[in-house]
Design a protein around this motif. Structure first.
Motif, PDB file in Angstrom:
ATOM      1  N   LEU A   4      33.379  83.483  27.714  1.00 16.11           N
ATOM      2  CA  LEU A   4      34.208  84.188  29.106  1.00 16.11           C
ATOM      3  C   LEU A   4      35.700  84.167  28.760  1.00 16.11           C
ATOM      4  N   THR A   5      36.299  82.926  28.354  1.00 15.28           N
ATOM      5  CA  THR A   5      37.461  82.938  27.798  1.00 15.28           C
ATOM      6  C   THR A   5      37.742  81.639  26.793  1.00 15.28           C
ATOM      7  N   ASP A   6      38.549  81.346  26.231  1.00 17.20           N
ATOM      8  CA  ASP A   6      38.736  80.295  25.239  1.00 17.20           C
ATOM      9  C   ASP A   6      38.168  78.947  25.676  1.00 17.20           C
ATOM     10  N   ASP A   7      38.298  78.464  27.044  1.00 10.82           N
ATOM     11  CA  ASP A   7      37.865  77.353  27.308  1.00 10.82           C
ATOM     12  C   ASP A   7      36.785  77.344  28.192  1.00 10.82           C
ATOM     13  N   ALA A   8      36.191  78.611  28.155  1.00 10.17           N
ATOM     14  CA  ALA A   8      35.019  78.887  29.098  1.00 10.17           C
ATOM     15  C   ALA A   8      33.758  78.178  28.335  1.00 10.17           C
ATOM     16  N   PRO A   9      32.678  78.014  28.992  1.00 11.34           N
ATOM     17  CA  PRO A   9      31.348  77.446  28.285  1.00 11.34           C
ATOM     18  C   PRO A   9      30.829  78.987  27.459  1.00 11.34           C
ATOM     19  N   ARG A  10      30.218  78.539  26.329  1.00  7.03           N
ATOM     20  CA  ARG A  10      29.724  79.279  25.549  1.00  7.03           C
ATOM     21  C   ARG A  10      28.069  79.072  25.719  1.00  7.03           C
ATOM     22  N   THR A  11      27.372  80.048  25.559  1.00  6.68           N
ATOM     23  CA  THR A  11      25.865  80.063  25.453  1.00  6.68           C
ATOM     24  C   THR A  11      25.210  79.900  24.219  1.00  6.68           C
ATOM     25  N   ARG A  12      24.205  79.500  23.943  1.00  5.93           N
ATOM     26  CA  ARG A  12      23.199  79.587  22.837  1.00  5.93           C
ATOM     27  C   ARG A  12      22.065  79.146  22.984  1.00  5.93           C
ATOM     28  N   TRP A  13      20.935  79.786  22.283  1.00 11.83           N
ATOM     29  CA  TRP A  13      19.647  79.253  22.558  1.00 11.83           C
ATOM     30  C   TRP A  13      19.270  78.036  21.888  1.00 11.83           C
ATOM     31  N   LEU A  56       9.373  76.745  26.161  1.00 12.28           N
ATOM     32  CA  LEU A  56      10.700  77.809  26.305  1.00 12.28           C
ATOM     33  C   LEU A  56      11.598  77.681  24.890  1.00 12.28           C
ATOM     34  N   ILE A  57      11.796  76.503  24.341  1.00 12.52           N
ATOM     35  CA  ILE A  57      12.435  76.208  23.212  1.00 12.52           C
ATOM     36  C   ILE A  57      11.705  76.858  21.974  1.00 12.52           C
ATOM     37  N   GLU A  58      10.344  76.620  22.008  1.00 15.22           N
ATOM     38  CA  GLU A  58       9.563  77.439  20.882  1.00 15.22           C
ATOM     39  C   GLU A  58       9.655  78.810  20.904  1.00 15.22           C
ATOM     40  N   ASP A  59       9.555  79.391  22.095  1.00 12.02           N
ATOM     41  CA  ASP A  59       9.644  80.703  22.467  1.00 12.02           C
ATOM     42  C   ASP A  59      11.060  81.476  22.391  1.00 12.02           C
ATOM     43  N   GLY A  60      12.087  80.617  21.944  1.00 13.03           N
ATOM     44  CA  GLY A  60      13.401  81.202  21.741  1.00 13.03           C
ATOM     45  C   GLY A  60      13.955  81.795  23.087  1.00 13.03           C
ATOM     46  N   THR A  61      13.675  80.969  24.310  1.00 11.23           N
ATOM     47  CA  THR A  61      13.971  81.616  25.709  1.00 11.23           C
ATOM     48  C   THR A  61      14.763  80.652  26.514  1.00 11.23           C
ATOM     49  N   TYR A  62      15.184  79.421  25.975  1.00 11.05           N
ATOM     50  CA  TYR A  62      15.854  78.404  26.680  1.00 11.05           C
ATOM     51  C   TYR A  62      17.376  78.287  26.293  1.00 11.05           C
ATOM     52  N   LEU A  63      18.331  78.667  26.948  1.00 12.65           N
ATOM     53  CA  LEU A  63      19.859  78.623  27.074  1.00 12.65           C
ATOM     54  C   LEU A  63      20.371  77.537  27.343  1.00 12.65           C
ATOM     55  N   ILE A  64      21.375  77.289  26.643  1.00 18.79           N
ATOM     56  CA  ILE A  64      22.371  76.147  26.861  1.00 18.79           C
ATOM     57  C   ILE A  64      23.839  76.520  26.942  1.00 18.79           C
ATOM     58  N   ALA A  65      24.409  76.252  27.813  1.00 18.11           N
ATOM     59  CA  ALA A  65      25.875  76.329  28.000  1.00 18.11           C
ATOM     60  C   ALA A  65      26.574  75.003  27.744  1.00 18.11           C
ATOM     61  N   GLU A  66      27.533  75.242  26.581  1.00 18.37           N
ATOM     62  CA  GLU A  66      28.284  73.973  26.233  1.00 18.37           C
ATOM     63  C   GLU A  66      29.632  74.510  26.018  1.00 18.37           C
ATOM     64  N   ASP A  68      33.012  72.782  23.748  1.00 15.51           N
ATOM     65  CA  ASP A  68      33.301  71.585  22.685  1.00 15.51           C
ATOM     66  C   ASP A  68      32.305  70.575  22.405  1.00 15.51           C
ATOM     67  N   GLY A  69      31.245  71.180  22.085  1.00 15.39           N
ATOM     68  CA  GLY A  69      30.021  70.458  21.869  1.00 15.39           C
ATOM     69  C   GLY A  69      29.384  69.867  22.878  1.00 15.39           C
ATOM     70  N   VAL A  70      29.598  69.609  24.182  1.00 14.87           N
ATOM     71  CA  VAL A  70      29.207  69.055  25.406  1.00 14.87           C
ATOM     72  C   VAL A  70      28.306  70.173  26.020  1.00 14.87           C
ATOM     73  N   ILE A  71      26.953  69.594  26.366  1.00 21.85           N
ATOM     74  CA  ILE A  71      26.100  70.706  26.872  1.00 21.85           C
ATOM     75  C   ILE A  71      26.504  70.335  28.544  1.00 21.85           C
ATOM     76  N   MET A  72      26.636  71.422  29.216  1.00 23.98           N
ATOM     77  CA  MET A  72      27.042  71.473  30.493  1.00 23.98           C
ATOM     78  C   MET A  72      26.074  71.606  31.263  1.00 23.98           C
ATOM     79  N   GLY A  73      25.034  72.277  30.811  1.00 26.67           N
ATOM     80  CA  GLY A  73      23.863  72.868  31.645  1.00 26.67           C
ATOM     81  C   GLY A  73      22.945  73.638  30.558  1.00 26.67           C
ATOM     82  N   CYS A  74      21.684  73.949  31.309  1.00 27.95           N
ATOM     83  CA  CYS A  74      20.734  74.594  30.546  1.00 27.95           C
ATOM     84  C   CYS A  74      19.785  75.289  31.540  1.00 27.95           C
TER      85      CYS A  74
END
Length: 182
Positions: A4-13, A56-66, A68-74
């Motif tokens: 979203l912005t430089d300091d906003a969370p990023r998502t990845r599977w 969900l992880i095996e299916d590639g459908t589980y999202l992480i928001a992080e 600076d390497g810190v998981i904020m939610g999933c």
């Protein structure tokens, strides 16, 4: 994947390497975010019906928001019939694939680290999951909300379908099945 912005969370599977951190986050979220909404006995019993579904992880459908390497939610979405529950709640498991033309996709295992609540993390993950489900042909989504998650889903367009009680360790835990068109 999403920024979203430089300091906003990023998502990845999520990957299998994330499992220990995800389990720890879920434990904290279950304990902290339901306090005041459920009795201490209900919070403790919730662990028996909630948690990580590694399918969900095996299916590639589980999202992480992080950030600076810190998981904020999933949270995830699923093309399988299981509505809720973790690996340890086998009675709730229904691995059959859903037909997008006939069934809603499932939104599953949404958790925000208690240190990051009310910062848009849940909304970011929810939107990513809805978009992914829609890209796979689903026209609606369904989930089983806890009392602590109900507000997030309601403000994002989900409507309650029914209120149910899950029983774990002889303790009734209130849940709300909710749906939304995509």
């Amino acid at each position: 994947m999403t920024a979203l912005t430089d300091d906003a969370p990023r998502t990845r599977w999520a990957t299998r390497q994330d499992i220990p951190a995800l389990k720890a986050l879920m434990e904290r979220a279950i304990d902290a975010l339901q306090t005041g909404l459920l009795s201490p006995e209900q919070v403790a019993a919730s662990h028996a019906i909630m948690g990580l579904d590694t399918q969900l992880i095996e299916d590639g459908t589980y999202l992480i928001a992080e950030r600076d390497g810190v998981i904020m939610g999933c949270g995830g979405w699923s093309k399988r019939a299981t509505l809720y529950g973790g690996d340890h709640s086998s009675a709730l498991r229904a691995p059959e694939l859903l037909d997008p033309a006939q069934h809603p996709a499932r939104i599953r295992a949404m958790y925000t680290d208690p240190d990051f609540v009310r910062q848009g993390v849940g909304r970011l993950i929810l939107k990513g999951c809805e978009d992914a489900a829609a890209s796979h042909g689903f026209t609606s989504v369904e989930l089983m909300a806890t009392l602590s998650g109900e507000r997030l889903y309601a403000v994002n367009g989900y409507q309650p379908v029914e209120t149910v009680e899950a029983v774990a360790n002889g303790i009734a835990i209130p849940l709300i099945r909710m749906q939304k068109p995509l």
